[in-house]
Scaffold this motif. Structure first.
Motif, mmCIF file in Angstrom:
data_model
loop_
_atom_site.group_PDB
_atom_site.id
_atom_site.type_symbol
_atom_site.label_atom_id
_atom_site.label_comp_id
_atom_site.label_asym_id
_atom_site.label_seq_id
_atom_site.Cartn_x
_atom_site.Cartn_y
_atom_site.Cartn_z
ATOM 1 N N LYS A 198 35.830 14.713 56.145
ATOM 2 C CA LYS A 198 35.345 16.094 56.033
ATOM 3 C C LYS A 198 34.728 16.541 57.352
ATOM 4 C CE LYS A 198 36.153 16.853 51.582
ATOM 5 N NZ LYS A 198 37.050 17.919 51.098
ATOM 6 N N GLY A 199 33.924 15.672 57.952
ATOM 7 C CA GLY A 199 33.289 16.011 59.216
ATOM 8 C C GLY A 199 34.301 16.205 60.323
ATOM 9 N N LEU A 200 35.317 15.362 60.346
ATOM 10 C CA LEU A 200 36.359 15.473 61.369
ATOM 11 C C LEU A 200 37.132 16.779 61.217
ATOM 12 C CD1 LEU A 200 37.984 14.231 63.693
ATOM 13 C CD2 LEU A 200 39.351 13.013 61.978
ATOM 14 N N ASP A 201 37.502 17.103 59.983
ATOM 15 C CA ASP A 201 38.239 18.349 59.740
ATOM 16 C C ASP A 201 37.411 19.566 60.159
ATOM 17 O OD1 ASP A 201 40.296 16.850 58.702
ATOM 18 O OD2 ASP A 201 39.741 17.186 56.609
ATOM 19 N N ALA A 202 36.140 19.564 59.790
ATOM 20 C CA ALA A 202 35.274 20.693 60.126
ATOM 21 C C ALA A 202 35.084 20.803 61.634
ATOM 22 C CB ALA A 202 33.919 20.541 59.426
ATOM 23 N N THR A 203 34.909 19.668 62.306
ATOM 24 C CA THR A 203 34.713 19.673 63.755
ATOM 25 C C THR A 203 35.940 20.206 64.476
ATOM 26 O OG1 THR A 203 33.169 17.810 63.627
ATOM 27 C CG2 THR A 203 34.198 18.212 65.755
ATOM 28 N N ARG A 204 37.110 19.856 63.988
ATOM 29 C CA ARG A 204 38.339 20.362 64.606
ATOM 30 C C ARG A 204 38.449 21.872 64.458
ATOM 31 N NH1 ARG A 204 42.233 15.332 62.597
ATOM 32 N NH2 ARG A 204 42.059 14.110 64.530
ATOM 33 N N GLU A 205 38.018 22.401 63.321
ATOM 34 C CA GLU A 205 38.023 23.857 63.152
ATOM 35 C C GLU A 205 37.015 24.514 64.098
ATOM 36 O OE1 GLU A 205 40.073 25.753 61.504
ATOM 37 O OE2 GLU A 205 41.168 23.997 60.758
ATOM 38 N N LEU A 206 35.872 23.886 64.268
ATOM 39 C CA LEU A 206 34.870 24.409 65.201
ATOM 40 C C LEU A 206 35.425 24.404 66.621
ATOM 41 C CD1 LEU A 206 32.033 25.340 66.043
ATOM 42 C CD2 LEU A 206 31.313 22.930 65.985
ATOM 43 N N ALA A 207 36.106 23.338 66.993
ATOM 44 C CA ALA A 207 36.683 23.249 68.343
ATOM 45 C C ALA A 207 37.713 24.360 68.565
ATOM 46 C CB ALA A 207 37.317 21.876 68.543
ATOM 47 N N LYS A 208 38.539 24.620 67.560
ATOM 48 C CA LYS A 208 39.529 25.702 67.670
ATOM 49 C C LYS A 208 38.836 27.050 67.878
ATOM 50 C CE LYS A 208 42.984 23.533 64.640
ATOM 51 N NZ LYS A 208 43.677 23.650 63.332
ATOM 52 N N TYR A 209 37.768 27.258 67.114
ATOM 53 C CA TYR A 209 37.038 28.525 67.226
ATOM 54 C C TYR A 209 36.439 28.680 68.619
ATOM 55 C CZ TYR A 209 33.132 31.747 67.043
ATOM 56 O OH TYR A 209 32.245 32.750 67.339
ATOM 57 N N LEU A 210 35.800 27.640 69.120
ATOM 58 C CA LEU A 210 35.170 27.716 70.438
ATOM 59 C C LEU A 210 36.200 27.975 71.530
ATOM 60 C CD1 LEU A 210 32.604 24.772 70.144
ATOM 61 C CD2 LEU A 210 32.112 27.223 70.098
ATOM 62 N N THR A 211 37.372 27.366 71.394
ATOM 63 C CA THR A 211 38.433 27.606 72.373
ATOM 64 C C THR A 211 38.911 29.052 72.309
ATOM 65 O OG1 THR A 211 39.170 25.298 72.226
ATOM 66 C CG2 THR A 211 40.742 26.897 73.093
ATOM 67 N N SER A 212 38.986 29.595 71.105
ATOM 68 C CA SER A 212 39.500 30.963 70.930
ATOM 69 C C SER A 212 38.564 32.022 71.493
ATOM 70 C CB SER A 212 39.759 31.235 69.444
ATOM 71 O OG SER A 212 38.535 31.351 68.721
ATOM 72 N N VAL A 213 37.251 31.756 71.492
ATOM 73 C CA VAL A 213 36.300 32.774 71.972
ATOM 74 C C VAL A 213 35.992 32.631 73.452
ATOM 75 C CG1 VAL A 213 35.219 32.968 69.714
ATOM 76 C CG2 VAL A 213 34.233 31.419 71.410
ATOM 77 N N ASP A 214 36.531 31.622 74.098
ATOM 78 C CA ASP A 214 36.217 31.378 75.508
ATOM 79 C C ASP A 214 36.538 32.603 76.368
ATOM 80 O OD1 ASP A 214 35.525 30.229 77.898
ATOM 81 O OD2 ASP A 214 37.313 28.963 78.043
ATOM 82 N N LYS A 215 37.771 33.112 76.259
ATOM 83 C CA LYS A 215 38.167 34.265 77.085
ATOM 84 C C LYS A 215 37.484 35.545 76.630
ATOM 85 C CE LYS A 215 42.671 32.380 78.411
ATOM 86 N NZ LYS A 215 44.160 32.582 78.388
ATOM 87 N N GLN A 216 37.221 35.641 75.332
ATOM 88 C CA GLN A 216 36.542 36.835 74.814
ATOM 89 C C GLN A 216 35.084 36.896 75.272
ATOM 90 O OE1 GLN A 216 36.986 36.889 70.524
ATOM 91 N NE2 GLN A 216 39.017 35.970 70.641
ATOM 92 N N TRP A 217 34.562 35.764 75.651
ATOM 93 C CA TRP A 217 33.145 35.645 76.002
ATOM 94 C C TRP A 217 32.994 35.365 77.504
ATOM 95 C CZ3 TRP A 217 29.474 31.653 73.190
ATOM 96 C CH2 TRP A 217 28.145 32.120 73.255
ATOM 97 N N ASP A 218 33.838 35.992 78.301
ATOM 98 C CA ASP A 218 33.837 35.715 79.733
ATOM 99 C C ASP A 218 32.638 36.323 80.457
ATOM 100 O OD1 ASP A 218 34.573 38.325 79.455
ATOM 101 O OD2 ASP A 218 36.465 38.163 80.551
ATOM 102 N N ASP A 219 31.901 37.198 79.750
ATOM 103 C CA ASP A 219 30.721 37.809 80.368
ATOM 104 C C ASP A 219 29.421 37.159 79.893
ATOM 105 O OD1 ASP A 219 30.899 38.644 77.755
ATOM 106 O OD2 ASP A 219 30.230 40.706 78.169
ATOM 107 N N ARG A 220 29.509 35.943 79.368
ATOM 108 C CA ARG A 220 28.315 35.291 78.834
ATOM 109 C C ARG A 220 27.316 34.996 79.940
ATOM 110 N NH1 ARG A 220 32.686 31.671 77.604
ATOM 111 N NH2 ARG A 220 32.769 29.855 78.984
#
Length: 284
Positions: A198-220
């Motif tokens: 369960k932890g592995l599955d959830a972590t992989r989803e979190l990793a996908k999300y963080l990768t997806s917002v990287d370019k959207q958050w270029d002004d961080r």
């Protein structure tokens, strides 16, 4: 974690209108975690977020319980009535906190970052605790394998000793204790491996999300960039740790099968010796 717009009215109505989670797969887990927070009462059973019991004490509890219960799992066991695993809910909170920072929706960035760190520490704690439990169990089972293999490596001597009734009784009683240890260790291992998956599955989803917002958050900001990079590092470290725990589980399962085979062979030899003695007694 607070609501998506940081508005007091939205917080009070969250049970009626839960905010949309940025990761669709985590929406249900997020809503359940928010409802649990809103429904907490003073007489509610406190969650064991960081058990003070060490690995030796936890194993002692596991083996000495009259019936197997996941008391040693603390807050990580999925309780009756819960639809989502605690690790999924925790990661859902983490990803939503990152969403608040990325969308500039937090009333207080400092408070969100503080909560994020608490959640990170909780996952680190789960991984450390589970690793300790696996390592201790592996050491215990390996030691028993080495100890019980010795008499079987000298089969003729062992068989001769089994001719004595008191020795046979001691072997049978000892084997019953070993079988109990195998059963309890296997049960705890299987439950822990479910948590790990369960932890592995959830972590992989979190990793996908963080990768997806990287370019959207270029002004961080520099602070947000530091938090983002740290969370990327966390997901990478957690993924490796969860995979390592799966490997440890496979090794432990193999050792349990080996120990079970040794016990079965000792039982077989004890039974054969008992029958042989019975035949001798009847013929004399």
């Amino acid at each position: 974690m607070s609501g998506s717009d940081g508005d007091d009215d939205s917080l009070s109505d969250m049970d009626a209108r839960p905010p949309v989670h940025p990761v669709a797969q985590m929406q249900g887990a997020f809503e359940e975690s928010m409802m649990e927070t809103l429904n907490e009462s003073e007489d509610a059973e406190p969650q064991d977020r960081m058990s003070t019991a060490d690995s030796v004490s936890r194993r002692k509890m596991l083996l000495e319980q009259e019936e197997y219960q996941r008391t040693v799992a603390g807050r990580w066991k999925q309780k009756p009535g819960e639809q989502f695993h605690p690790l999924w809910k925790l990661v859902a909170q983490i990803s939503f906190g990152m969403h608040l920072l990325q969308q500039r929706l937090a009333k207080s960035d400092e408070e969100v970052i503080k909560i994020l760190q608490t959640h990170v520490d909780e996952i680190d704690g789960f991984l450390e605790r589970t690793t300790e439990d696996f390592d201790l169990a592996q050491g215990d089972i390996d030691e028993r394998v080495r100890y019980l293999q010795l008499p079987l490596e000298h089969g003729s001597v062992f068989d001769s000793m089994l001719s004595e009734r008191n020795f046979r009784v001691a072997i049978v009683e000892g084997n019953e204790k070993i079988e109990h240890i195998i059963d309890r260790t296997a049960a705890a291992m299987n439950d822990a491996l479910k948590d790990v998956q369960k932890g592995l599955d959830a972590t992989r989803e979190l990793a996908k999300y963080l990768t997806s917002v990287d370019k959207q958050w270029d002004d961080r900001s520099e602070e947000h960039d530091s938090v983002y990079l740290a969370m990327i590092g966390n997901t990478e470290g957690w993924t490796r740790a969860f995979l390592t725990l799966q490997s440890k589980g496979q090794a432990l399962r193999k050792a349990l099968v080996q120990l079970g085979g040794i016990v079965a062979e000792m039982q077989r030899r004890a039974g054969a010796a008992s029958r042989k003695n019975l035949v001798s007694a009847e013929s004399s």
